[in-house]
Write an enzyme that holds these catalytic residues in place. Structure first.
Site, short mmCIF file in Angstrom:
data_model
loop_
_atom_site.label_atom_id
_atom_site.label_comp_id
_atom_site.label_asym_id
_atom_site.label_seq_id
_atom_site.Cartn_x
_atom_site.Cartn_y
_atom_site.Cartn_z
N LYS A 17 0.97 -2.79 -14.64
CA LYS A 17 0.89 -3.40 -13.36
C LYS A 17 -0.60 -4.06 -13.14
CE LYS A 17 3.01 0.01 -10.41
NZ LYS A 17 3.04 0.73 -9.13
N ASP A 55 -1.18 -11.42 -0.98
CA ASP A 55 -2.79 -10.75 -0.24
C ASP A 55 -2.80 -9.34 -0.72
OD1 ASP A 55 -3.07 -13.15 0.64
OD2 ASP A 55 -2.47 -12.59 2.93
N GLY A 67 -5.68 6.84 -7.14
CA GLY A 67 -5.16 6.29 -8.03
C GLY A 67 -4.27 5.10 -7.72
N GLY A 123 8.15 11.52 -1.13
CA GLY A 123 8.06 10.32 -1.77
C GLY A 123 9.44 9.53 -2.04
#
Length: 284
Positions: free
Chosen positions: A71, A83, A131, A250
């Site tokens: 990433k 942004d 994280g 999640g």
């Protein structure tokens, strides 16, 4: 799904990634929206990342998703950052706009979309962990007008966390409060005045542990969220529900970050309700 000479590829790039649920989500979406696309998982070595990104242009792909450990490593190979990707310092979606590769991070947007009838603007949030997932939630909350954020990490992680929060303040003017998880009275005080409590740590994946002590009292209207979706109900969520609080796992974040990426690639809305049905059957 029909594959032909016009099919455009998308892929999730990470290592390891064979276990990913993303191909299931996106291929369902391609089919449901009659889009001629296919989504695969590419498990690559770091030495192949530059070539893999070059292939997005070469093969006129819609783009790619990225997961750990790429990433951040992907950023030098991109033409432009959104942004939120710039604020987070990480990219989970690359969009091919006529050969221009633009990096986005849809994790934070996906997280806030999955919260039932809740907007973060003007609200107070307590966040556990700092994280990758926590950073995306933090940055998106600031962009969406949150009024206060308290981040709790273990005291050994305080020094590691501070530089990122300082950088965020420099870029946005927003000051995030950093506290040690071990100070239970401070944790209780912050939670008592919060509208949203988020576990963005991996504590609870074992189905046994919880990131906060059970003697914490939750305010009645507090919404509680956990970024974990396996187990479907973590001890943290079970504890929140036992106090009568609304609680969300999640899985929605996973689906809605994918929906954001799908829209960026295709311009079409992912049929999230239909796919949510299949996902809950799979994981519940």
């Amino acid at each position: 799904m029909k594959l032909d000479g016009y099919t455009r590829l998308t892929a999730v790039v990470a290592n390891p990634i064979k276990h990913s649920i993303s191909p299931f989500i996106h291929n369902r979406a391609f089919e449901a929206t009659a889009t001629n696309g296919a989504y695969v998982a590419w498990e690559i070595e770091a030495s192949d990342l530059a070539e893999t990104v070059a292939n997005i242009r070469r093969y006129q792909m819609f783009g790619i998703n990225l997961s750990m450990p790429y990433k951040e490593q992907v950023i030098p190979y991109l033409d432009k950052l959104s942004d939120e990707a710039r604020l987070i310092g990480a990219v989970n979606t690359v969009v091919n706009e006529n050969g221009n590769l633009i990096g986005y991070n849809t994790d934070g947007k996906g997280f806030f979309k999955c919260l039932p009838s809740f907007t973060i603007s003007g609200k107070k949030m307590t966040l556990l962990g700092a994280g990758g997932a926590a950073k995306s939630i933090l940055a998106q909350a600031i962009l969406d007008g949150v009024s206060q954020i308290s981040v709790f990490v273990r005291s050994v992680s305080m020094e590691k966390t501070r530089p990122y929060l300082d950088k965020l303040q420099e870029q946005t003017g927003f000051k995030v409060d950093l506290c040690a998880l071990e100070y239970v009275s401070e944790l209780q005080a912050r939670i008592a005045e919060s509208d949203l409590l988020v576990n963005a740590t991996s504590v609870g994946m074992d189905g046994q542990s919880s990131p906060v002590p059970e003697n914490i009292v939750l305010p009645e209207t507090l919404l509680v969220a956990d970024i974990i979706y396996q187990p479907f109900e973590t001890p943290f969520l079970k504890w929140a529900r036992s106090q009568g609080n609304p609680a969300v796992n999640g899985l929605g974040m996973l689906l809605y970050q994918a929906a954001e990426a799908f829209q960026l690639w295709t311009g079409k809305e992912m049929p999230t309700e239909e796919i949510w049905q299949s996902l809950t059957e799979k994981y519940q």
